[in-house]
Design a protein around this motif. Structure first.
Motif, PDB file in Angstrom:
ATOM      1  N   VAL A  61       0.829  -1.203   0.000  1.00 21.51           N
ATOM      2  CA  VAL A  61       0.000   0.000   0.000  1.00 21.51           C
ATOM      3  C   VAL A  61       0.864   1.253   0.000  1.00 21.51           C
ATOM      4  O   VAL A  61       0.571   2.229  -0.698  1.00 21.51           O
ATOM      5  CB  VAL A  61      -0.948  -0.010   1.226  1.00 21.51           C
ATOM      6  CG1 VAL A  61      -1.705   1.304   1.336  1.00 21.51           C
ATOM      7  CG2 VAL A  61      -1.921  -1.174   1.135  1.00 21.51           C
ATOM      8  N   ARG A  62       1.938   1.215   0.756  1.00 14.60           N
ATOM      9  CA  ARG A  62       2.787   2.402   0.880  1.00 14.60           C
ATOM     10  C   ARG A  62       3.471   2.773  -0.435  1.00 14.60           C
ATOM     11  O   ARG A  62       3.953   3.893  -0.604  1.00 14.60           O
ATOM     12  CB  ARG A  62       3.851   2.173   1.951  1.00 14.60           C
ATOM     13  CG  ARG A  62       4.885   1.133   1.570  1.00 14.60           C
ATOM     14  CD  ARG A  62       6.032   1.102   2.536  1.00 14.60           C
ATOM     15  NE  ARG A  62       7.136   0.305   1.999  1.00 14.60           N
ATOM     16  CZ  ARG A  62       8.324   0.202   2.574  1.00 14.60           C
ATOM     17  NH1 ARG A  62       8.570   0.848   3.695  1.00 14.60           N
ATOM     18  NH2 ARG A  62       9.265  -0.528   2.016  1.00 14.60           N
ATOM     19  N   ASP A  63       3.540   1.831  -1.386  1.00 17.40           N
ATOM     20  CA  ASP A  63       4.211   2.091  -2.659  1.00 17.40           C
ATOM     21  C   ASP A  63       3.288   2.697  -3.721  1.00 17.40           C
ATOM     22  O   ASP A  63       3.747   3.057  -4.801  1.00 17.40           O
ATOM     23  CB  ASP A  63       4.808   0.784  -3.218  1.00 17.40           C
ATOM     24  CG  ASP A  63       5.937   0.250  -2.341  1.00 17.40           C
ATOM     25  OD1 ASP A  63       6.559   1.070  -1.629  1.00 17.40           O
ATOM     26  OD2 ASP A  63       6.166  -0.977  -2.352  1.00 17.40           O
ATOM     27  N   ILE A  64       1.995   2.779  -3.443  1.00 17.48           N
ATOM     28  CA  ILE A  64       1.050   3.351  -4.406  1.00 17.48           C
ATOM     29  C   ILE A  64       1.129   4.872  -4.351  1.00 17.48           C
ATOM     30  O   ILE A  64       0.932   5.480  -3.295  1.00 17.48           O
ATOM     31  CB  ILE A  64      -0.391   2.883  -4.113  1.00 17.48           C
ATOM     32  CG1 ILE A  64      -0.465   1.354  -4.141  1.00 17.48           C
ATOM     33  CG2 ILE A  64      -1.368   3.485  -5.105  1.00 17.48           C
ATOM     34  CD1 ILE A  64      -0.134   0.740  -5.475  1.00 17.48           C
ATOM     35  N   LYS A  65       1.401   5.478  -5.496  1.00 19.70           N
ATOM     36  CA  LYS A  65       1.514   6.933  -5.599  1.00 19.70           C
ATOM     37  C   LYS A  65       0.369   7.493  -6.446  1.00 19.70           C
ATOM     38  O   LYS A  65      -0.379   6.756  -7.078  1.00 19.70           O
ATOM     39  CB  LYS A  65       2.865   7.325  -6.216  1.00 19.70           C
ATOM     40  CG  LYS A  65       4.075   6.702  -5.532  1.00 19.70           C
ATOM     41  CD  LYS A  65       4.154   7.106  -4.060  1.00 19.70           C
ATOM     42  CE  LYS A  65       5.389   6.478  -3.395  1.00 19.70           C
ATOM     43  NZ  LYS A  65       5.440   6.759  -1.937  1.00 19.70           N
ATOM     44  N   ARG A  66       0.306   8.813  -6.476  1.00 16.50           N
ATOM     45  CA  ARG A  66      -0.767   9.474  -7.226  1.00 16.50           C
ATOM     46  C   ARG A  66      -0.746   9.081  -8.696  1.00 16.50           C
ATOM     47  O   ARG A  66      -1.786   8.866  -9.316  1.00 16.50           O
ATOM     48  CB  ARG A  66      -0.650  10.998  -7.085  1.00 16.50           C
ATOM     49  CG  ARG A  66      -1.849  11.752  -7.649  1.00 16.50           C
ATOM     50  CD  ARG A  66      -1.617  13.257  -7.592  1.00 16.50           C
ATOM     51  NE  ARG A  66      -1.236  13.664  -6.237  1.00 16.50           N
ATOM     52  CZ  ARG A  66      -0.627  14.820  -5.945  1.00 16.50           C
ATOM     53  NH1 ARG A  66      -0.302  15.643  -6.927  1.00 16.50           N
ATOM     54  NH2 ARG A  66      -0.325  15.121  -4.710  1.00 16.50           N
TER      55      ARG A  66
END
Length: 407
Positions: free
Chosen positions: A146-151
């Protein structure tokens, strides 16, 4: 120690917990609460032959039944044990291990947690969220952290949906992602929502489509020229005649409809505003319901699924069937919800007061008045729906407005 076979599920109460008997010597018994914690997960109580009572969560992990203790009774009360189980369930849903704790959950783990802890509890349409996640999110992001998902990843994902010529679906996906990541922030699983600063992929305008009189006549008679089944034709006509919501009507049971009393009682569990709704039926509506009853045979549903008599037709089936038959009816594009709007517009043209129309359509009330006003407008609703029913009959038969006014 030999383990006793699990008992039937019990509706846990504090009194029952206090008085539950101990099993025979050398054995222990597991009891499960009637309220589940999701698929394959139950809150329960283990009682030893010595009388020791221990709260726990029983769940499946890698194909085996596991139990996670959440405390003993006493001192942990039933209410406190449920709250503690709810907290511990988060760890189970995320399948936490040292690696997960260091790097955070995957999108798949977050999605499962969101469905169980938020969507199922607060959204009647949670299955729709699950469908979007399974179709548009997990195939591309399921194993990503989850932390790797960017805009930019959010934009790329919604662009995929736009590219398949589904702009509204892309907007629904964006809204769901925003809620999903906000949920993660609330749970301290993510620091920032990657949807912040992004916009919905397409611009939407509110629909205002309402069928005018000549279109109502074309719609009514045009259904017979389509491949739409007779029960579904009746369902669409009833949407226009009663003005109720598609999901409320398509999933109606025969027990809700009193043909002799000309009334339909929509239960609060299926009403959009979670309030039981009384719908008087005009003579036209009664005739349509009667025909639907006859076609449905032994099913308990007014409009059973064509593939399973013990299930109602899905609202999505109503939408998809209309889409496939639009050209055959011969009207400008319309949706089943436009029939409800057409009913509202038609009632307004008949000078039916707005407060009565709002009661007919079970609109949510605002302000202090609804708190103190308990009058249900039953007589006014019946008069309004009877008047609209006569109007529809006149339109589809070609009668003049003057004839309607004289009735």
């Amino acid at each position: 120690m030999k383990r006793q076979e699990p008992k039937s599920v019990i509706n846990f109460t504090q009194k029952w917990v206090e008085n539950v008997p101990a099993p025979p010597a050398g054995k222990q018994a597991d009891y499960y609460d009637t309220k589940t914690l999701g698929k394959g997960r139950r809150f329960g109580l283990r009682v030893s032959y010595r009388g020791t009572k221990c709260w726990g969560i029983f769940y499946q992990h890698q194909g085996r039944t596991r139990r996670l203790s959440v405390g003993h009774w006493p001192p942990l009360s039933l209410a406190d044990a449920r709250r503690e189980a709810d907290k511990q369930l988060t760890a189970i849903l995320l399948q936490q291990d040292p690696a997960a704790e260091r790097h955070g959950p995957t999108v798949d783990q977050l999605a499962r947690l969101y469905i169980e802890k938020h969507a199922k509890r607060h959204k009647r349409s949670w299955k729709r969220d699950q469908e979007i996640i399974d179709r548009d999110v997990l195939p591309h992001w399921g194993r990503r952290k989850v932390r790797d998902i960017k805009r930019r990843h959010v934009c790329e994902l919604t662009d995929r949906v736009v590219d398949r010529k589904a702009p509204i679906a892309a907007n629904r996906l964006f809204s769901l992602l925003s809620k999903l990541f906000s949920f993660a922030v609330e749970r301290d699983l993510l620091e920032h929502n990657p949807c912040n600063g992004a916009k919905k992929p397409t611009k939407e305008t509110a629909r205002d489509r309402a069928l005018v009189k000549n279109e109502i006549k074309t719609f009514w008679h045009g259904l017979a020229l389509t491949n739409i089944s007779e029960p579904l034709q009746l369902c669409l006509k009833l949407l226009l005649v009663t003005g109720q919501r598609k999901g409320e009507l398509s999933q109606a049971t025969k027990a809700e409809v009193n043909l002799d009393g000309a009334e339909w009682l929509i239960p609060k569990e299926r009403a959009k505003n979670s309030k039981q709704h009384f719908v008087p039926l005009s003579p036209l509506a009664v005739s349509l319901f009667t025909a639907a009853f006859e076609l449905s045979g032994e099913s308990t549903f007014v409009f059973p699924s064509p593939t399973a008599n013990d299930r109602p037709i899905l609202p999505s089936t109503v939408n998809n069937t209309v889409k496939r038959n639009l050209e055959k009816i011969g009207l400008e594009p319309w949706t089943p919800h436009d029939l409800r709007r057409s009913c509202s517009t038609g009632m307004a043209e008949l000078a039916i007061p707005r407060e009565v129309r709002d009661k007919v359509f079970n609109h949510a009330e605002q302000g202090i008045d609804p708190i103190y006003t308990r009058y249900d407008f039953a007589d006014e609703k019946r008069a309004a729906l009877n008047k609209w029913g006569r109007q529809v009959e006149a339109i589809v038969s070609g009668e003049t407005a003057a004839v309607i006014a004289l009735r």
